[in-house]
Design a protein around this motif. Structure first.
Motif, mmCIF file in Angstrom:
data_model
loop_
_atom_site.group_PDB
_atom_site.id
_atom_site.type_symbol
_atom_site.label_atom_id
_atom_site.label_comp_id
_atom_site.label_asym_id
_atom_site.label_seq_id
_atom_site.Cartn_x
_atom_site.Cartn_y
_atom_site.Cartn_z
ATOM 1 N N GLY A 153 -2.715 16.704 0.702
ATOM 2 C CA GLY A 153 -3.643 17.743 0.367
ATOM 3 C C GLY A 153 -4.899 17.640 -0.550
ATOM 4 O O GLY A 153 -5.617 18.455 -0.681
ATOM 5 N N ILE A 154 -4.737 16.471 -0.982
ATOM 6 C CA ILE A 154 -5.619 16.109 -2.317
ATOM 7 C C ILE A 154 -6.687 14.922 -1.728
ATOM 8 O O ILE A 154 -7.865 15.127 -1.956
ATOM 9 N N VAL A 193 -2.204 10.693 7.115
ATOM 10 C CA VAL A 193 -1.045 10.143 6.634
ATOM 11 C C VAL A 193 -0.491 9.000 7.545
ATOM 12 O O VAL A 193 -0.290 9.367 8.739
ATOM 13 N N LYS A 194 -0.401 7.895 7.071
ATOM 14 C CA LYS A 194 -0.011 6.537 7.864
ATOM 15 C C LYS A 194 1.379 6.075 7.446
ATOM 16 O O LYS A 194 1.560 5.862 6.187
ATOM 17 N N PRO A 248 -4.651 14.710 -8.819
ATOM 18 C CA PRO A 248 -5.984 15.409 -8.612
ATOM 19 C C PRO A 248 -7.089 14.393 -9.076
ATOM 20 O O PRO A 248 -8.245 14.428 -8.928
ATOM 21 N N LEU A 249 -6.742 13.399 -9.898
ATOM 22 C CA LEU A 249 -7.829 12.478 -10.226
ATOM 23 C C LEU A 249 -8.050 11.400 -8.958
ATOM 24 O O LEU A 249 -9.179 10.586 -9.185
ATOM 25 N N PHE A 250 -7.350 11.523 -7.972
ATOM 26 C CA PHE A 250 -7.516 10.865 -6.646
ATOM 27 C C PHE A 250 -8.136 11.314 -5.701
ATOM 28 O O PHE A 250 -8.101 11.015 -4.454
ATOM 29 N N LYS A 251 -8.854 12.790 -5.837
ATOM 30 C CA LYS A 251 -9.198 13.551 -4.926
ATOM 31 C C LYS A 251 -10.359 12.816 -3.905
ATOM 32 O O LYS A 251 -11.319 12.125 -4.579
ATOM 33 N N GLY A 252 -10.280 13.009 -2.739
ATOM 34 C CA GLY A 252 -11.127 12.279 -1.955
ATOM 35 C C GLY A 252 -11.028 10.631 -1.592
ATOM 36 O O GLY A 252 -11.892 9.996 -1.083
ATOM 37 N N LYS A 253 -9.804 9.846 -2.416
ATOM 38 C CA LYS A 253 -9.763 8.902 -2.493
ATOM 39 C C LYS A 253 -8.473 8.297 -1.521
ATOM 40 O O LYS A 253 -7.983 9.189 -0.925
ATOM 41 N N ARG A 254 -8.222 6.883 -1.539
ATOM 42 C CA ARG A 254 -7.180 6.512 -0.534
ATOM 43 C C ARG A 254 -6.258 6.231 -1.455
ATOM 44 O O ARG A 254 -6.353 5.323 -2.385
ATOM 45 N N ALA A 285 4.052 12.061 -0.796
ATOM 46 C CA ALA A 285 3.030 11.638 0.030
ATOM 47 C C ALA A 285 2.656 13.108 0.641
ATOM 48 O O ALA A 285 1.330 13.196 0.880
ATOM 49 N N ILE A 286 3.583 14.148 0.941
ATOM 50 C CA ILE A 286 3.078 15.454 1.461
ATOM 51 C C ILE A 286 2.201 16.224 0.311
ATOM 52 O O ILE A 286 1.170 16.419 0.720
ATOM 53 N N ASP A 287 2.697 15.954 -0.966
ATOM 54 C CA ASP A 287 1.731 16.597 -1.918
ATOM 55 C C ASP A 287 0.282 16.025 -1.934
ATOM 56 O O ASP A 287 -0.630 16.553 -2.040
#
Length: 526
Positions: free
Chosen positions: A374-375, A404-405, A349-355, A369-371
């Motif tokens: 979604g974030i 996802v790549k 959750p701390l990386f929401k919207g990040k790469r 990666a799947i989890d």
């Protein structure tokens, strides 16, 4: 906020409040403040010993749980639902005078701590490691007036998180300075601030008589070994660096036979209670540093601990488990908890919207990666092999995600950063030899486990991978020394297998003990 079932359960708990308490709310005009206000109002209706009042605090939304007429209390900045709902319930009860189930000796140790301690813990609602820290520090604040604690939802206080460069949870600050990051229980936190604790523990251990069987490690294998050994009437001790081991960091467990679903911390609590049902001397927070095998069969083996004390026993069971395998590339250590992480459930959750990148194409890596997809904004999965090794159903799910790549035949060579946090990584294409850089903010390492056996290198036979070589009975290369679990050559690293291996090692140790000459056994049993 609370459904009918949860409301009824909470009402049942709140009858245990002995002293009147106040919920002191600090709310703004935002939606989250509205949600928190509704939750607190609902809680206040469930007990005539709870009042809701309002007061200003620098953090909004937040609330203080305070015992009426005192300064005793704890604060939550955010809405403690999800994994933190239990923390909320315990805080209500403990501030309200309901006694803790912690060991009385540990409670007295907390009460006697001198100094001034102001703790701040950053958590996320999806973190299964955070409640242990939050609950421990809340209890300390209830027990000792010199200790204060506020638990902060990092997702709601992003400015603080970014200002303090918090990139992993739980992260704890003490008196405004970084104190610790990662899972800790009450005993560990107390040991960290009580400067004399280690010396007292060492002195206590030095005075212990030799054990008949000594178990090193408190994970599933060690717990099973302790239970099976104790049931034989043998004097047994367990020395563990962290009781529960790697299982404490496991989110969901769905393959533990007869239990359709559980979580690591819950399973560890049950293991610990089962062990305590027997006469087992559990020595927690004790790291073994050297094993000195007996010079003759039937003699005493010696285990030297990090605090300088030693333990001796006729038979030893090694169940030290394993830890997350690291990439061992430049920058990994430098940026650990600054963008390099090992728990997607906790820190995602701390990386929401990040790469972010996930390193590893097995089940753990693909599930992570799947989890994360979604974030976060984008996930790059990097696998060293030419193909992913995860189950087909997981691979299909991963391939269906648009953000996802997947990179195969790729070897991570470096973690890049700006001196404060991760800014990307470098990898080598194993087919072409070309070097590439990826700009991102987080790296989640999911490449398996490495056995905790470095300290045994000169004591028992190890494989090239560091696993303890054992036979079908759990016997090592040294008579009277047995091993079980993820630290051994057992091929499949699973909780249920570790428990079986621990039981096998315990039965083998018992068989070894009863075949010793009577005078040898009596020398320690007495």
């Amino acid at each position: 906020m609370l459904d009918a079932t949860l409301t009824q359960q909470l009402k049942g708990y709140l009858v245990n409040i002995r002293e009147p308490i106040e919920l002191v709310a600090s709310l703004g005009d935002d939606a989250k403040s509205g949600e928190l206000g509704d939750l607190l109002a609902q809680i206040a209706t469930l007990s005539d010993k709870i009042d809701l009042v309002h007061a200003e605090d620098a953090r909004k939304p937040s609330f203080l749980i305070r015992r009426k007429g005192t300064e005793l209390g704890v604060r939550f900045a955010g809405i403690p639902m999800g994994h933190e709902f239990t923390s909320l319930v315990l805080a209500l009860l403990q501030v309200g005078g309901h006694p803790s189930k912690a060991a009385q000796e540990l409670i007295e140790q907390v009460r006697n701590i001198e100094g001034d301690f102001s703790f701040e813990t950053y958590f996320s609602l999806s973190c299964q490691n955070c409640p242990d820290v939050v609950q421990a520090l809340n209890l300390m604040a209830v027990l000792n007036p010199n200790i204060r604690h506020v638990a902060i939802d990092g997702a709601l206080f992003k400015d603080e998180v970014e200002g303090r460069k918090v990139m992993a949870v739980p992260t704890v600050y003490l008196n405004g300075e970084p104190f610790a990051s990662g899972r800790m229980d009450l005993e560990q936190i107390v040991a960290k601030i009580d400067t004399g604790a280690e010396a007292r523990a060492a002195e206590k251990i030095k005075n212990k008589d030799p054990f008949e069987v000594l178990i090193i490690g408190g994970g599933p294998a060690g717990a099973a070994a302790a239970i099976y050994t104790a049931r034989k009437g043998i004097r047994v001790g367990v020395a563990a660096e962290r009781f529960g081991g790697q299982v404490l960091d496991t989110m969901g467990i769905e393959n533990f036979i007869s239990v359709s679903h559980t979580e690591g911390p819950k399973l560890v609590a049950q293991l610990e209670q089962h062990v305590k049902d027997y006469d087992v001397d559990v020595m927690n927070l004790q790291r073994a540093e050297k094993l000195i095998p007996a010079k003759r069969e039937g003699g005493l083996h010696e285990v030297v601990l990090a605090n300088g004390a030693s333990l001796k026993a006729k038979a030893v069971i090694l169940s030290t488990g394993a830890r997350w395998r690291q990439m061992n590339v430049p920058g990994e250590d430098e940026y650990r908890n600054k963008g390099v992480a090992y728990c997607p459930h906790c820190d995602g959750p701390l990386f929401k919207g990040k790469r972010v990148a996930v390193i590893g194409g097995g089940n753990s890596g693909v599930e992570a990666a799947i989890d994360l997809a979604g974030i976060v904004a984008h996930v790059t999965l990097i696998e060293f092999d030419s193909q992913l090794r995860a189950d087909a159903v997981l691979q299909r799910k991963l391939a269906s995600l648009p953000n996802v790549k997947i990179l195969t035949s790729a070897m991570t060579t470096k973690v890049n950063g700006d001196g404060e946090k991760v800014s990307g990584l470098s990898y080598k294409d194993r087919n072409s030899g070309a070097e590439h850089d990826i700009a991102l903010e987080g790296i989640f390492v999911q490449i398996g486990l490495v056995p905790n056996t470095e300290w045994l290198k000169d004591a028992v036979a190890l494989t090239q991978r560091g696993e303890i070589e054992i036979d079908a009975r759990g016997e090592t290369s040294q008579p009277g020394i047995f091993a079980a679990g993820d630290c051994t050559t057992v091929p499949y690293k699973q909780i249920v297998i570790a428990m079986g291996a621990g039981s096998t090692a315990a039965l083998s140790a018992f068989d070894y003990m009863i075949r010793l000459p009577e005078e040898e056994r009596q020398a320690v049993a007495a």
